[in-house]
Design a protein around this motif. Structure first.
Motif, PDB file in Angstrom:
ATOM      1  N   ARG A 257      22.316  42.750 -18.412  1.00 16.79           N
ATOM      2  CA  ARG A 257      23.344  41.868 -18.950  1.00 16.79           C
ATOM      3  C   ARG A 257      22.828  40.434 -19.054  1.00 16.79           C
ATOM      4  O   ARG A 257      23.081  39.745 -20.053  1.00 16.79           O
ATOM      5  CB  ARG A 257      24.572  41.938 -18.036  1.00 16.79           C
ATOM      6  CG  ARG A 257      25.770  41.146 -18.545  1.00 16.79           C
ATOM      7  CD  ARG A 257      26.987  41.410 -17.670  1.00 16.79           C
ATOM      8  NE  ARG A 257      27.452  42.788 -17.815  1.00 16.79           N
ATOM      9  CZ  ARG A 257      27.335  43.729 -16.876  1.00 16.79           C
ATOM     10  NH1 ARG A 257      26.762  43.446 -15.710  1.00 16.79           N
ATOM     11  NH2 ARG A 257      27.790  44.948 -17.090  1.00 16.79           N
TER      12      ARG A 257
ATOM     13  N   THR B 213      22.447  38.435 -22.532  1.00 19.50           N
ATOM     14  CA  THR B 213      23.257  37.225 -22.668  1.00 19.50           C
ATOM     15  C   THR B 213      22.383  36.005 -22.959  1.00 19.50           C
ATOM     16  O   THR B 213      22.708  35.185 -23.832  1.00 19.50           O
ATOM     17  CB  THR B 213      24.083  36.984 -21.393  1.00 19.50           C
ATOM     18  OG1 THR B 213      24.936  38.102 -21.160  1.00 19.50           O
ATOM     19  CG2 THR B 213      24.934  35.722 -21.526  1.00 19.50           C
TER      20      THR B 213
ATOM     21  N   ARG C 278      22.512  33.688 -26.292  1.00 23.91           N
ATOM     22  CA  ARG C 278      22.794  32.257 -26.150  1.00 23.91           C
ATOM     23  C   ARG C 278      21.748  31.427 -26.906  1.00 23.91           C
ATOM     24  O   ARG C 278      22.096  30.474 -27.615  1.00 23.91           O
ATOM     25  CB  ARG C 278      22.808  31.872 -24.667  1.00 23.91           C
ATOM     26  CG  ARG C 278      23.141  30.396 -24.438  1.00 23.91           C
ATOM     27  CD  ARG C 278      23.231  30.071 -22.961  1.00 23.91           C
ATOM     28  NE  ARG C 278      24.369  30.739 -22.335  1.00 23.91           N
ATOM     29  CZ  ARG C 278      24.281  31.740 -21.462  1.00 23.91           C
ATOM     30  NH1 ARG C 278      23.091  32.190 -21.087  1.00 23.91           N
ATOM     31  NH2 ARG C 278      25.356  32.272 -20.947  1.00 23.91           N
TER      32      ARG C 278
ATOM     33  N   HIS D 267      28.209  32.771 -30.608  1.00 24.71           N
ATOM     34  CA  HIS D 267      29.406  32.303 -29.917  1.00 24.71           C
ATOM     35  C   HIS D 267      29.805  33.303 -28.832  1.00 24.71           C
ATOM     36  O   HIS D 267      29.812  34.503 -29.056  1.00 24.71           O
ATOM     37  CB  HIS D 267      30.553  32.144 -30.916  1.00 24.71           C
ATOM     38  CG  HIS D 267      31.868  31.858 -30.250  1.00 24.71           C
ATOM     39  ND1 HIS D 267      32.088  30.718 -29.508  1.00 24.71           N
ATOM     40  CD2 HIS D 267      33.014  32.593 -30.182  1.00 24.71           C
ATOM     41  CE1 HIS D 267      33.321  30.746 -29.025  1.00 24.71           C
ATOM     42  NE2 HIS D 267      33.894  31.868 -29.417  1.00 24.71           N
ATOM     43  N   ASP D 268      30.139  32.787 -27.657  1.00 24.54           N
ATOM     44  CA  ASP D 268      30.554  33.581 -26.503  1.00 24.54           C
ATOM     45  C   ASP D 268      29.528  34.692 -26.207  1.00 24.54           C
ATOM     46  O   ASP D 268      29.826  35.887 -26.296  1.00 24.54           O
ATOM     47  CB  ASP D 268      31.936  34.197 -26.729  1.00 24.54           C
ATOM     48  CG  ASP D 268      32.599  34.604 -25.417  1.00 24.54           C
ATOM     49  OD1 ASP D 268      31.917  34.576 -24.366  1.00 24.54           O
ATOM     50  OD2 ASP D 268      33.779  34.976 -25.446  1.00 24.54           O
TER      51      ASP D 268
ATOM     52  N   ALA E  41      28.222  35.905 -23.542  1.00 16.99           N
ATOM     53  CA  ALA E  41      28.511  36.845 -22.456  1.00 16.99           C
ATOM     54  C   ALA E  41      29.419  37.968 -22.941  1.00 16.99           C
ATOM     55  O   ALA E  41      29.192  39.147 -22.633  1.00 16.99           O
ATOM     56  CB  ALA E  41      29.139  36.114 -21.272  1.00 16.99           C
ATOM     57  N   GLU E  42      30.459  37.621 -23.701  1.00 18.25           N
ATOM     58  CA  GLU E  42      31.367  38.641 -24.226  1.00 18.25           C
ATOM     59  C   GLU E  42      30.662  39.523 -25.257  1.00 18.25           C
ATOM     60  O   GLU E  42      30.828  40.754 -25.276  1.00 18.25           O
ATOM     61  CB  GLU E  42      32.588  37.968 -24.858  1.00 18.25           C
ATOM     62  CG  GLU E  42      33.601  38.934 -25.428  1.00 18.25           C
ATOM     63  CD  GLU E  42      34.199  39.857 -24.387  1.00 18.25           C
ATOM     64  OE1 GLU E  42      34.615  40.972 -24.748  1.00 18.25           O
ATOM     65  OE2 GLU E  42      34.258  39.465 -23.195  1.00 18.25           O
ATOM     66  N   GLU E  43      29.855  38.894 -26.104  1.00 21.12           N
ATOM     67  CA  GLU E  43      29.136  39.680 -27.112  1.00 21.12           C
ATOM     68  C   GLU E  43      28.110  40.593 -26.455  1.00 21.12           C
ATOM     69  O   GLU E  43      27.850  41.707 -26.939  1.00 21.12           O
ATOM     70  CB  GLU E  43      28.461  38.748 -28.109  1.00 21.12           C
ATOM     71  CG  GLU E  43      28.164  39.365 -29.450  1.00 21.12           C
ATOM     72  CD  GLU E  43      29.419  39.842 -30.165  1.00 21.12           C
ATOM     73  OE1 GLU E  43      29.556  41.082 -30.319  1.00 21.12           O
ATOM     74  OE2 GLU E  43      30.243  39.010 -30.561  1.00 21.12           O
TER      75      GLU E  43
ATOM     76  N   GLU F 220      28.482  42.129 -23.640  1.00 18.09           N
ATOM     77  CA  GLU F 220      29.199  43.309 -23.140  1.00 18.09           C
ATOM     78  C   GLU F 220      29.372  44.341 -24.249  1.00 18.09           C
ATOM     79  O   GLU F 220      29.204  45.541 -24.028  1.00 18.09           O
ATOM     80  CB  GLU F 220      30.561  42.901 -22.579  1.00 18.09           C
ATOM     81  CG  GLU F 220      30.500  42.024 -21.351  1.00 18.09           C
ATOM     82  CD  GLU F 220      29.862  42.720 -20.153  1.00 18.09           C
ATOM     83  OE1 GLU F 220      29.884  43.960 -20.090  1.00 18.09           O
ATOM     84  OE2 GLU F 220      29.324  42.019 -19.281  1.00 18.09           O
ATOM     85  N   ARG F 221      29.721  43.885 -25.428  1.00 13.98           N
ATOM     86  CA  ARG F 221      29.882  44.813 -26.555  1.00 13.98           C
ATOM     87  C   ARG F 221      28.552  45.453 -26.916  1.00 13.98           C
ATOM     88  O   ARG F 221      28.474  46.656 -27.188  1.00 13.98           O
ATOM     89  CB  ARG F 221      30.451  44.071 -27.762  1.00 13.98           C
ATOM     90  CG  ARG F 221      31.825  43.480 -27.551  1.00 13.98           C
ATOM     91  CD  ARG F 221      32.402  42.982 -28.872  1.00 13.98           C
ATOM     92  NE  ARG F 221      33.645  42.262 -28.672  1.00 13.98           N
ATOM     93  CZ  ARG F 221      33.766  40.948 -28.654  1.00 13.98           C
ATOM     94  NH1 ARG F 221      32.681  40.189 -28.836  1.00 13.98           N
ATOM     95  NH2 ARG F 221      34.936  40.366 -28.468  1.00 13.98           N
TER      96      ARG F 221
ATOM     97  N   PRO G  19      35.424  28.855 -31.934  1.00  6.12           N
ATOM     98  CA  PRO G  19      36.538  29.656 -31.471  1.00  6.12           C
ATOM     99  C   PRO G  19      37.686  29.655 -32.469  1.00  6.12           C
ATOM    100  O   PRO G  19      37.916  28.672 -33.174  1.00  6.12           O
ATOM    101  CB  PRO G  19      36.942  28.973 -30.147  1.00  6.12           C
ATOM    102  CG  PRO G  19      35.714  28.213 -29.717  1.00  6.12           C
ATOM    103  CD  PRO G  19      35.047  27.812 -30.981  1.00  6.12           C
TER     104      PRO G  19
END
Length: 206
Positions: free
Chosen positions: A138, A142, A146, A151-152, A154-156, A158-159, A203
């Motif tokens: 992860r 991440t 970055r 954008h984001d 960490a969330e991307e 995970e996907r 965002p």
């Protein structure tokens, strides 16, 4: 005078024997006795390196993690700086393919890792290893997203990890029976979406 035994090499041979058994027979086939026979050693010699079945399995999956990590060191994070478009997709895909079963070596690693993850589902003593490997992956993903200005990240990440897990499962099991070219094409399509739609995006409520 007898030849000096290379202890590290012998240990590696035992782990390779464990790999072969995991691929051929799954978790249930990984007994110390079977590994001894597969590696051409007596069981006492195997026990010299691994006290029990659990230690052998942990050593096998740790070796997988070490191999993946070593390959990833060939891709310094700074090499991603400033990349956009297809060069960014190429660079990110090259990194991620080090974690996927795109050749025989990585297919074996993926099977070993999958067997271990399944075993960890019902055996909590294995979970710290799987959790650490997941955390390391992860972080690597991440950080790459970055630097690529997603954008984001960490969330991307995970996907993306969910996609990678599905690709592995569908490649090394009859669940999907993906071929390597389809695996690569599917990954590439997802990476293009991430980098085209997510890079530099503000965002939604900004």
């Amino acid at each position: 005078m007898p030849a000096r035994i290379d202890l590290e090499q012998r240990r590696k041979e035992v782990i390779e024997a464990a790999f072969r058994l995991l691929v051929a027979e799954g978790f249930s086939g990984l007994s110390l006795r079977k590994v001894a026979a597969e590696s051409g050693l007596n069981i006492g010699s195997v026990r010299h390196y691994f006290d029990d079945h659990r230690n052998l399995l942990v050593a096998a999956v740790t070796e997988v993690g070490n191999r993946m990590g070593k390959r990833l060191t060939r891709y310094p994070i700074d090499a991603l700086v400033g990349l956009t478009g297809e060069p960014a997709v190429d660079a990110l895909q090259a990194r991620l393919e080090e974690l996927l079963p795109i050749d025989e070596e990585r297919r074996v690693e993926s099977i070993v890792l999958t067997e271990f993850i399944v075993a960890a589902r019902v055996n909590p003593t294995f979970r710290p290893v799987t959790e650490q490997m997941a955390a390391d992956m992860r972080q690597v993903i991440t950080d790459a997203l970055r630097v690529l200005d997603v954008h984001d990240p960490a969330e991307e990440a995970e996907r993306l990890i969910a996609v990678l897990g599905g690709l592995v499962l569908d490649t090394v099991t009859p669940h999907g029976s993906l071929g390597v070219e389809r695996l690569r094409a599917t990954l590439r399509a997802h990476l293009r979406l991430i980098l085209a739609a997510g890079a530099g995006a503000a965002p939604a409520d900004a």
